[in-house]
Design an enzyme around this catalytic site. Structure first.
Site, PDB file in Angstrom:
ATOM      1  N   ALA A  48       3.560   3.046   4.788  1.00 25.94           N
ATOM      2  CA  ALA A  48       3.300   4.180   4.782  1.00 25.94           C
ATOM      3  C   ALA A  48       1.733   4.045   5.161  1.00 25.94           C
ATOM      4  O   ALA A  48       0.888   3.764   4.152  1.00 25.94           O
ATOM      5  CB  ALA A  48       3.816   4.754   3.547  1.00 25.94           C
ATOM      6  N   VAL A  49       1.440   4.852   6.232  1.00 28.79           N
ATOM      7  CA  VAL A  49       0.029   4.996   6.466  1.00 28.79           C
ATOM      8  C   VAL A  49      -0.112   6.589   6.309  1.00 28.79           C
ATOM      9  O   VAL A  49       0.463   7.307   7.206  1.00 28.79           O
ATOM     10  CB  VAL A  49      -0.613   4.444   7.736  1.00 28.79           C
ATOM     11  N   ILE A  50      -1.054   6.659   5.460  1.00 23.67           N
ATOM     12  CA  ILE A  50      -1.163   8.156   5.282  1.00 23.67           C
ATOM     13  C   ILE A  50      -2.845   8.473   5.395  1.00 23.67           C
ATOM     14  O   ILE A  50      -3.842   8.023   4.983  1.00 23.67           O
ATOM     15  CB  ILE A  50      -1.004   8.661   3.551  1.00 23.67           C
ATOM     16  N   GLU A  64      -1.320  -5.753   7.697  1.00 24.58           N
ATOM     17  CA  GLU A  64      -0.771  -7.387   7.507  1.00 24.58           C
ATOM     18  C   GLU A  64       0.658  -7.439   7.992  1.00 24.58           C
ATOM     19  O   GLU A  64       1.070  -8.626   8.172  1.00 24.58           O
ATOM     20  CB  GLU A  64      -0.977  -7.715   6.379  1.00 24.58           C
ATOM     21  N   THR A 122     -11.147   8.830   6.343  1.00 25.67           N
ATOM     22  CA  THR A 122     -11.793   8.210   7.122  1.00 25.67           C
ATOM     23  C   THR A 122     -11.052   7.663   8.363  1.00 25.67           C
ATOM     24  O   THR A 122      -9.882   8.275   8.298  1.00 25.67           O
ATOM     25  CB  THR A 122     -12.160   6.648   6.482  1.00 25.67           C
ATOM     26  N   PHE A 158      10.459  -0.777  13.481  1.00 23.78           N
ATOM     27  CA  PHE A 158       9.371  -0.309  13.088  1.00 23.78           C
ATOM     28  C   PHE A 158       9.462   1.002  12.311  1.00 23.78           C
ATOM     29  O   PHE A 158       9.370   2.131  12.570  1.00 23.78           O
ATOM     30  CB  PHE A 158       8.253   0.233  14.418  1.00 23.78           C
ATOM     31  N   HIS A 197     -10.306   4.802   9.130  1.00 22.19           N
ATOM     32  CA  HIS A 197      -9.333   3.488   8.884  1.00 22.19           C
ATOM     33  C   HIS A 197      -7.793   4.051   9.074  1.00 22.19           C
ATOM     34  O   HIS A 197      -7.180   2.938   9.499  1.00 22.19           O
ATOM     35  CB  HIS A 197      -9.731   3.312   7.250  1.00 22.19           C
ATOM     36  N   ARG A 241      10.171  11.739   4.346  1.00 19.73           N
ATOM     37  CA  ARG A 241      10.784  10.551   5.469  1.00 19.73           C
ATOM     38  C   ARG A 241      11.307   9.283   4.706  1.00 19.73           C
ATOM     39  O   ARG A 241      11.537   8.513   5.366  1.00 19.73           O
ATOM     40  CB  ARG A 241       9.608  10.355   6.441  1.00 19.73           C
ATOM     41  N   PHE A 285       0.892  -1.192  -0.112  1.00 18.05           N
ATOM     42  CA  PHE A 285      -0.033  -0.185  -0.014  1.00 18.05           C
ATOM     43  C   PHE A 285       0.877   1.189  -0.018  1.00 18.05           C
ATOM     44  O   PHE A 285       1.981   1.444   0.594  1.00 18.05           O
ATOM     45  CB  PHE A 285      -0.851  -0.065   1.360  1.00 18.05           C
TER      46      PHE A 285
END
Ligand code: INI
Length: 221
Positions: free
Chosen positions: A85-87, A63, A91, A118, A93, A132, A27
């Site tokens: 990478a969580v952007i 996951e 929402t 991490f 989510h 980053r 992702f």
């Protein structure tokens, strides 16, 4: 010399002989691919052999813990590096994925006693993430890789000093917790059981059977 602006001290890290598994989320791949490159470069620069680095791609950051756990249980890695990478979108989510990844990876590390770096970015925008992942704020993939190796080396020293044997996940940790570890049963073929080697007791952690993408194929992605 420090890497990035975090707490990783480049000069303390020796990755020679370390088996490192990198678990990376597809992702936001444009970011995670850069985190992966940063991690690989840093490990090799610090002495890791390419053959000792394996890469496991997963769909998303949520996951990461499961596959990190599979690697940890297999005994295939001295250190695990989780990248993603969580952007933030519109929402909630984002929070669930970020929280699940962070808590899950921490749990794997503690329960299986394998250091997990991490390197999951949690940012508001893609631009902040790119900064980053090899941009003006360094490469958090490299930082995570070096942090995991530094801690793996430290754990090795501490365990060595205490004369502690490696522990198979799910098995009693000390003699008092059950079982002497010096089994009287026939454990032939079990790499986790002590056996006679040149007159003294030895214990090997076998390599794992988790399917991995060899690092030397990675560069072709
Ligand atoms: N996974 C990420 O790695 N980054 C994200 O930003 C993200 N967002 O925003 O949704 C994301 N979601 C997918 C998630 O990790 C799982 O793959 C999915 O929920 C299936 O389990």
């Amino acid at each position: 010399m420090k890497v990035g602006d975090g707490g990783v001290d480049d000069s303390r890290v020796d990755a020679t002989g370390m088996r490192v598994s990198i678990v990376v989320a597809r992702f936001n791949e444009i970011v995670s691919q850069r985190l992966l490159s940063g991690a690989m470069d840093a490990l090799i620069r610090h002495g890791a052999a390419e053959k000792d680095i394996s890469v496991h791609w997963v769909p998303g950051s949520f996951e990461l813990p499961f596959v990190a756990q599979e690697v940890a249980v297999s005994g295939a890695a001295d250190a695990i590096v989780c990248l993603g990478a969580v952007i933030r979108g519109e929402t909630t989510h984002y929070d669930l994925v970020a929280d699940g990844a962070a808590r899950g990876v921490a749990r794997v590390s503690l329960e299986h006693r394998v250091p997990c770096g991490f390197g999951v970015l949690t940012t508001e925008t893609l631009e902040q993430a790119m900064e980053r992942a090899g941009g003006k704020h360094g490469n958090k993939g490299a930082d995570a890789a070096l942090a995991a190796v530094e801690v793996a080396r430290l754990a090795r020293q501490i365990r060595g000093r205490r004369g502690e044997r490696p522990v198979r996940p799910g098995q009693p940790r000390t003699d008092r917790e059950g079982g002497s570890g010096r089994g009287t049963r026939d454990h032939a073929g079990d790499p986790w059981q002590p056996h006679r080697e040149g007159g003294s007791l030895a214990l090997h952690r076998g390599g794992g059977d988790v399917a991995a993408q060899p690092a030397d194929q990675l560069r072709q992605r």
